[in-house]
Write a protein that holds these residues in place. Structure first.
Motif, PDB file in Angstrom:
ATOM      1  N   ASP A 215      13.341   1.596  15.385  1.00 29.29           N
ATOM      2  CA  ASP A 215      12.794   1.274  14.362  1.00 29.29           C
ATOM      3  C   ASP A 215      11.734   0.374  13.879  1.00 29.29           C
ATOM      4  OD1 ASP A 215      13.393   4.248  14.408  1.00 29.29           O
ATOM      5  OD2 ASP A 215      15.230   3.706  12.891  1.00 29.29           O
ATOM      6  N   VAL A 216      10.570   0.600  12.843  1.00 33.29           N
ATOM      7  CA  VAL A 216       9.882  -0.266  12.555  1.00 33.29           C
ATOM      8  C   VAL A 216       8.720   0.922  11.278  1.00 33.29           C
ATOM      9  CG1 VAL A 216       7.584  -1.644  13.028  1.00 33.29           C
ATOM     10  CG2 VAL A 216       9.339  -1.364  14.652  1.00 33.29           C
ATOM     11  N   ILE A 217       9.418   0.153  10.125  1.00 33.99           N
ATOM     12  CA  ILE A 217       8.521   0.318   9.528  1.00 33.99           C
ATOM     13  C   ILE A 217       6.469   0.495   9.361  1.00 33.99           C
ATOM     14  CG2 ILE A 217       7.864   0.000   6.529  1.00 33.99           C
ATOM     15  CD1 ILE A 217      10.031  -0.868   6.568  1.00 33.99           C
ATOM     16  N   GLU A 218       5.972   2.095   8.642  1.00 30.37           N
ATOM     17  CA  GLU A 218       4.657   1.680   9.042  1.00 30.37           C
ATOM     18  C   GLU A 218       4.324   1.624   7.626  1.00 30.37           C
ATOM     19  OE1 GLU A 218       3.255   0.676  11.193  1.00 30.37           O
ATOM     20  OE2 GLU A 218       4.177   1.663  13.625  1.00 30.37           O
ATOM     21  N   ILE A 219       3.298   1.131   7.265  1.00 27.44           N
ATOM     22  CA  ILE A 219       2.610   0.347   5.770  1.00 27.44           C
ATOM     23  C   ILE A 219       1.326   0.465   6.038  1.00 27.44           C
ATOM     24  CG2 ILE A 219       2.117  -1.133   4.586  1.00 27.44           C
ATOM     25  CD1 ILE A 219       3.873  -3.519   6.313  1.00 27.44           C
ATOM     26  N   GLU A 220       1.684   2.458   4.738  1.00 26.78           N
ATOM     27  CA  GLU A 220       0.228   2.675   4.545  1.00 26.78           C
ATOM     28  C   GLU A 220      -0.784   2.419   3.787  1.00 26.78           C
ATOM     29  OE1 GLU A 220      -0.316   6.691   0.887  1.00 26.78           O
ATOM     30  OE2 GLU A 220       1.277   5.947   2.207  1.00 26.78           O
ATOM     31  N   GLY A 221      -1.892   2.090   4.265  1.00 27.62           N
ATOM     32  CA  GLY A 221      -2.828   1.412   3.804  1.00 27.62           C
ATOM     33  C   GLY A 221      -3.071   0.276   4.958  1.00 27.62           C
ATOM     34  N   ILE A 222      -3.048  -0.194   5.643  1.00 25.53           N
ATOM     35  CA  ILE A 222      -2.956  -1.031   6.656  1.00 25.53           C
ATOM     36  C   ILE A 222      -3.133  -0.819   8.279  1.00 25.53           C
ATOM     37  CG2 ILE A 222      -2.126  -3.116   7.931  1.00 25.53           C
ATOM     38  CD1 ILE A 222      -2.023  -3.426   5.559  1.00 25.53           C
ATOM     39  N   ALA A 223      -4.615  -0.918   7.955  1.00 20.51           N
ATOM     40  CA  ALA A 223      -5.463  -0.430   9.290  1.00 20.51           C
ATOM     41  C   ALA A 223      -4.680  -0.928  10.083  1.00 20.51           C
ATOM     42  CB  ALA A 223      -6.313  -0.312   9.765  1.00 20.51           C
TER      43      ALA A 223
ATOM     44  N   ILE B  91      -0.849  -7.722   4.782  1.00 23.40           N
ATOM     45  CA  ILE B  91       0.068  -7.000   4.132  1.00 23.40           C
ATOM     46  C   ILE B  91       0.944  -7.906   2.697  1.00 23.40           C
ATOM     47  CG2 ILE B  91       2.798  -6.644   5.311  1.00 23.40           C
ATOM     48  CD1 ILE B  91       1.679  -6.486   7.975  1.00 23.40           C
ATOM     49  N   ALA B  92       0.895  -8.883   2.782  1.00 20.55           N
ATOM     50  CA  ALA B  92       1.710 -10.056   2.327  1.00 20.55           C
ATOM     51  C   ALA B  92       0.899  -9.423   1.047  1.00 20.55           C
ATOM     52  CB  ALA B  92       1.302 -12.140   2.364  1.00 20.55           C
TER      53      ALA B  92
ATOM     54  N   GLY C 119      -8.687  -1.122  13.179  1.00 20.82           N
ATOM     55  CA  GLY C 119      -9.574  -1.005  12.302  1.00 20.82           C
ATOM     56  C   GLY C 119     -11.177  -0.301  12.810  1.00 20.82           C
ATOM     57  N   GLU C 120     -12.192  -0.880  11.910  1.00 19.29           N
ATOM     58  CA  GLU C 120     -13.033  -1.202  11.658  1.00 19.29           C
ATOM     59  C   GLU C 120     -13.983  -1.661  13.541  1.00 19.29           C
ATOM     60  OE1 GLU C 120     -15.928  -1.301   8.292  1.00 19.29           O
ATOM     61  OE2 GLU C 120     -15.474   0.245   7.273  1.00 19.29           O
ATOM     62  N   ARG C 121     -12.498  -2.941  13.237  1.00 19.28           N
ATOM     63  CA  ARG C 121     -13.010  -4.091  14.617  1.00 19.28           C
ATOM     64  C   ARG C 121     -12.829  -3.606  15.961  1.00 19.28           C
ATOM     65  NH1 ARG C 121     -10.355  -9.659  12.595  1.00 19.28           N
ATOM     66  NH2 ARG C 121     -12.125 -10.130  11.788  1.00 19.28           N
TER      67      ARG C 121
ATOM     68  N   LYS D 258      11.565  -4.903   9.844  1.00 20.64           N
ATOM     69  CA  LYS D 258      10.911  -4.561  10.865  1.00 20.64           C
ATOM     70  C   LYS D 258       9.547  -3.634  10.890  1.00 20.64           C
ATOM     71  CE  LYS D 258      12.634  -3.956  14.736  1.00 20.64           C
ATOM     72  NZ  LYS D 258      13.819  -3.180  15.997  1.00 20.64           N
ATOM     73  N   PHE D 259       8.701  -4.321  10.973  1.00 22.71           N
ATOM     74  CA  PHE D 259       7.250  -3.464  10.411  1.00 22.71           C
ATOM     75  C   PHE D 259       5.527  -3.785  10.755  1.00 22.71           C
ATOM     76  CE2 PHE D 259       8.360  -7.336   7.862  1.00 22.71           C
ATOM     77  CZ  PHE D 259       7.059  -7.293   7.622  1.00 22.71           C
ATOM     78  N   HIS D 260       4.819  -2.775  10.801  1.00 29.90           N
ATOM     79  CA  HIS D 260       3.650  -2.840  11.673  1.00 29.90           C
ATOM     80  C   HIS D 260       3.715  -3.015  12.773  1.00 29.90           C
ATOM     81  CE1 HIS D 260      -0.314  -2.712  10.953  1.00 29.90           C
ATOM     82  NE2 HIS D 260      -0.497  -4.075  11.626  1.00 29.90           N
TER      83      HIS D 260
END
Length: 289
Positions: free
Chosen positions: A280-288, A169-170, A118-120, A226-228
């Protein structure tokens, strides 16, 4: 470590010489210099020391082996090798994870290893990745803590550190986060085992090794989630462009000559974290990212 302001800007004078005489010759000499010096890099060279911020509590990236006062780990040894190739000594400052970036901004430390998102990404300088990974979760072995999909985090209690993507995420999926500060792995894992918390979301490679140290605990890595995807780089002050160039070139060199792979295999049970994960790794919408 920096002791003075970050910027050192040298402005040259513009000299204009005009000669007028009986002849028609006119000479104008104009010289302008506008050079920005990387003061972080200059001070590191002058003092012969680079200061690194690290947690010292996270196995196998930054930790003290049992019975030893010698800091080690994947990220620690990568940073030692970088310092060696820079021709300087390295000093480690132990601090909480969420304090490290502030320490870079204040000049307390010169660099760290971290994933920026994200911004960092716009606030710091960083190298190409030294590690690729993704997130998983540790749950109770007998019932997966009642979690079979990410949406099942709703109403659960997740152990985590403040300001991390894993806590974000949590919370996104409705879990409450219990923060621990700069705690060691056993504190997180024991609480899941005892039912004080339900889940720990974190880096796959870190978690896969952490649970090996506690075979008596009723915990496992969730087999289906498995995600992000994420990366870890060497991070420095935004204005330390010369330092970033030097360190990035060394990281590229260590990838090319196999040094990064060797350090990875030493600390990650033979696994090479310097390549992108397969599957395959799930990408989470809204997590930068």
């Amino acid at each position: 470590m920096r002791k003075s302001s970050i910027y050192a800007v040298l402005f040259a004078l513009v000299l204009v010489l005009v000669a007028c005489g009986d002849s028609e010759d006119t000479t104008e000499d104009s010289t302008t210099t506008d050079e920005v010096t990387d003061e972080v890099w200059e001070e590191i060279k002058e003092e012969g020391v680079i200061t690194v911020g690290t947690s010292g509590t996270l196995y196998p990236t930054s930790y003290y082996p049992e019975g030893s006062d010698e800091l080690t780990g994947f990220e620690v040894e990568v940073q030692r090798e970088i310092a060696n190739r820079l021709g300087v000594d390295v000093e480690f400052e132990i601090m909480a994870y969420d304090a490290i970036l502030s320490a870079i901004n204040s000049g307390r430390v010169d660099m760290t290893s971290m994933g920026l998102r994200g911004e960092r990404k716009e606030q710091f300088a960083y190298t190409q990745p030294i590690k690729y990974s993704f997130a998983t979760m540790i749950v109770r072995k007998d019932d997966h803590s009642g979690i079979e999909k990410l949406e099942d985090l709703e109403g659960k209690l997740a152990g985590g550190a403040a300001t991390t993507v894993y806590s974000e995420i949590a919370e996104k999926f409705g879990a409450e986060v219990k923060t621990y500060g700069n705690a060691t792995n056993d504190a997180y894992l024991r609480d899941v085992h005892n039912g004080r918390t339900d889940v720990v979301i974190n880096d796959y490679y870190l978690q896969s090794l952490a649970i090996q140290a506690f075979p008596e605990f009723n915990i496992e890595i969730h087999p289906d989630l498995k995600f992000h995807t994420s990366t870890t780089s060497i991070v420095m002050p935004k204005e330390a462009e010369k330092l970033r160039e030097e360190v990035d070139a060394i990281v590229a060199e260590m990838l090319e000559d196999g040094t990064l792979r060797e350090i990875s295999e030493e600390f990650f049970d033979g696994q090479d974290v310097t390549v992108e994960p397969e599957g395959d790794v799930i990408e989470i919408e809204g997590i930068a990212k």
